[in-house]
Design an enzyme around this catalytic site. Structure first.
Site, short mmCIF file in Angstrom:
data_model
loop_
_atom_site.label_atom_id
_atom_site.label_comp_id
_atom_site.label_asym_id
_atom_site.label_seq_id
_atom_site.Cartn_x
_atom_site.Cartn_y
_atom_site.Cartn_z
N HIS A 136 26.71 81.83 59.57
CA HIS A 136 26.66 82.16 58.14
C HIS A 136 26.02 80.97 57.44
O HIS A 136 26.14 79.83 57.89
CB HIS A 136 28.11 82.36 57.68
N ASP A 213 34.15 77.86 62.47
CA ASP A 213 34.21 78.68 61.26
C ASP A 213 34.94 79.96 61.66
O ASP A 213 34.38 80.84 62.32
CB ASP A 213 32.77 78.95 60.80
N GLN A 216 35.76 85.02 60.12
CA GLN A 216 35.81 86.41 60.59
C GLN A 216 36.76 86.59 61.77
O GLN A 216 36.93 87.70 62.25
CB GLN A 216 34.40 86.88 61.00
N LYS A 239 39.71 87.07 53.19
CA LYS A 239 39.32 87.95 54.30
C LYS A 239 40.53 88.30 55.18
O LYS A 239 40.42 89.01 56.16
CB LYS A 239 38.24 87.28 55.15
#
Ligand code: PLP
Length: 421
Positions: A136, A213, A216, A239
């Protein structure tokens, strides 16, 4: 009944009471353009259950106060709830110590914190930082900005044609010059799940650190930072069924202790003086939390993690895999539709393009049918360019989605494709 009439398909059912779970999300009852909302934009932000929304009401009606410095009851209560959330996050990540949990605005801020604090202190000309093609923008641009200033080299781990990370290339890129590997756990654009534990082992063999990261990954699978042996791990509350404005950076304690502050202000100091070097800093984690944080948001994020634990993260991941499998099978039958990202190990993200149809047109028209998907570059422009596209349509799944919603989405998609072709 003759044998041929027996339905031998395995019953696909959520491993929890899906109807009751959906009822916890008031937003799912709304209509969009006169149609029941089908929300499939969960990789961008997930919806929030009532018990998380109630935290805001309770906070602002009962104990809204600034934390840490107050001696009055409200300040005490707010401080206890805020600091108590650190222990909740510690348990969620299986961290050794709650002081390893730093509250940030989200993943982006967490990565920038590492870049500006650890990176500025430890990276210089001759060093290398490895990121991957799957990143990202929030795990690309902070390193580009710092590389321009500090003169180190940024290298990119390639992906294969399915969108899986090329582990052989990763091994070849690692060297004694590598100081940091900064990679996502799960790709937001393709859904690829990266083998972080193995990547951490290889990075550590070369004496490099690994920053993960986890934006997700945290909503979909159990995160155990000790088992992964991650040096830094970042995720965003919004999220994981929580509010916007709150996120987390986990770091190994010795590393965090060795890092300088990155933002100055209130809350992060021990003493302040006008004498040269007279100002001293608070201990980890407070030295990284300058200014008044998003108090209610952080507390609500803790509640969201509690909600996830009450459902069971494994159960959530299992259900999302079933939704993904069903959606993949259904859309694969659509003429001219190409799935971008077919790695063997994938989370609940389905990215696709359709011959003769612009992704943006599909996104706009399908919204008219009540279906929310995301179209665009998903903040992963280099990755999309690698696959020769500017944009994809992306449907992404959460615990509350149903197989019927997947069918509604596919039927709407078929209608829209007919309209635009
Ligand atoms: N990393 C990944 C993989 C993401 O999917 C996102 C958001 O989409 C981010 C980082 C940035 O998260 P935030 O905007 O919450 O900081």
């Amino acid at each position: 009944m003759p044998d041929t009439a027996i339905d031998v398909r395995p019953a696909v059912q959520a491993p929890f009471d899906l109807k009751a779970l959906r009822d916890e999300f008031p937003i799912l009852a709304r209509e969009v353009h006169g149609k029941p909302l089908v929300y499939l934009d969960n990789a961008a932000t997930s919806q929030t259950p009532s018990r998380v929304i109630d935290v805001f009401n309770h906070y602002y009606t009962r104990y809204n106060a600034n934390i840490h410095r107050g001696l009055h009851t409200l300040a005490d209560e707010a401080t206890a709830a805020f600091e108590g959330t650190r222990a909740r996050v510690q348990a969620f990540l299986n961290a050794e110590d709650s002081r390893q949990v730093i509250f940030t605005r989200g993943t982006t801020e967490a990565i920038n914190l590492v870049a500006q604090s650890w990176g500025r202190q430890n990276l210089s000309a001759g060093d290398e930082v490895l990121i991957s093609m799957l990143e990202h923008h929030s795990n690309i641009v902070p390193w580009q900005l710092l590389a321009a200033e500090r003169g180190f080299t940024l290298k990119v781990i390639p992906v294969d044609e399915r969108g899986a990370l090329d582990i052989r290339a990763y091994r070849a890129l690692l060297s004694e010059r590598t100081k940091l590997v900064a990679v996502n756990h799960v790709s937001n654009a393709l859904g690829t799940i990266n083998p972080i534990k193995e990547m951490a082992r290889l990075a550590h063999q070369q004496g490099a650190l690994i920053l993960v990261d986890g934006a997700q990954a945290a909503p979909h699978q159990k995160i155990d930072v000790q088992d992964l042996d991650a040096d830094f791990y970042a995720f965003s509350g919004h999220k994981v069924y929580g509010p916007t404005g709150a996120g987390v950076l986990y770091g190994k304690k010795a590393l965090l202790d060795s890092m300088p502050p990155w933002q100055g202000g209130g809350e992060m100091i021990k003493t302040v003086s006008f004498e040269p070097s007279g100002t001293t800093f608070a201990e980890t984690p407070h030295k990284f939390e300058a200014g008044t944080p998003a108090i209610a948001e952080v507390i609500a994020m803790g509640e969201a993690l509690g909600w996830v634990e009450s459902v069971g993260i494994e159960a959530i991941g299992q259900w999302e895999s079933a939704l993904l499998a069903h959606a993949t099978e259904r859309v694969s039958q659509i003429d001219g539709l190409n799935i971008i990202g077919t790695a063997p190990n994938k989370a609940g993200v389905l990215s696709f393009v359709v011959d003769g149809a612009h992704s943006q047109d599909i996104g706009l028209l399908i919204d008219q049918l009540g279906v929310a998907i995301r179209t665009g570059h998903h903040c992963a422009q280099p990755l999309l360019h690698h696959f020769g596209v500017e944009a994809t349509c992306r449907a992404s799944f959460a615990a509350y989605n149903t197989l019927e919603e997947v069918d509604t989405f596919v039927a709407a998609l078929e209608r829209v494709i007919k309209m635009v072709r």
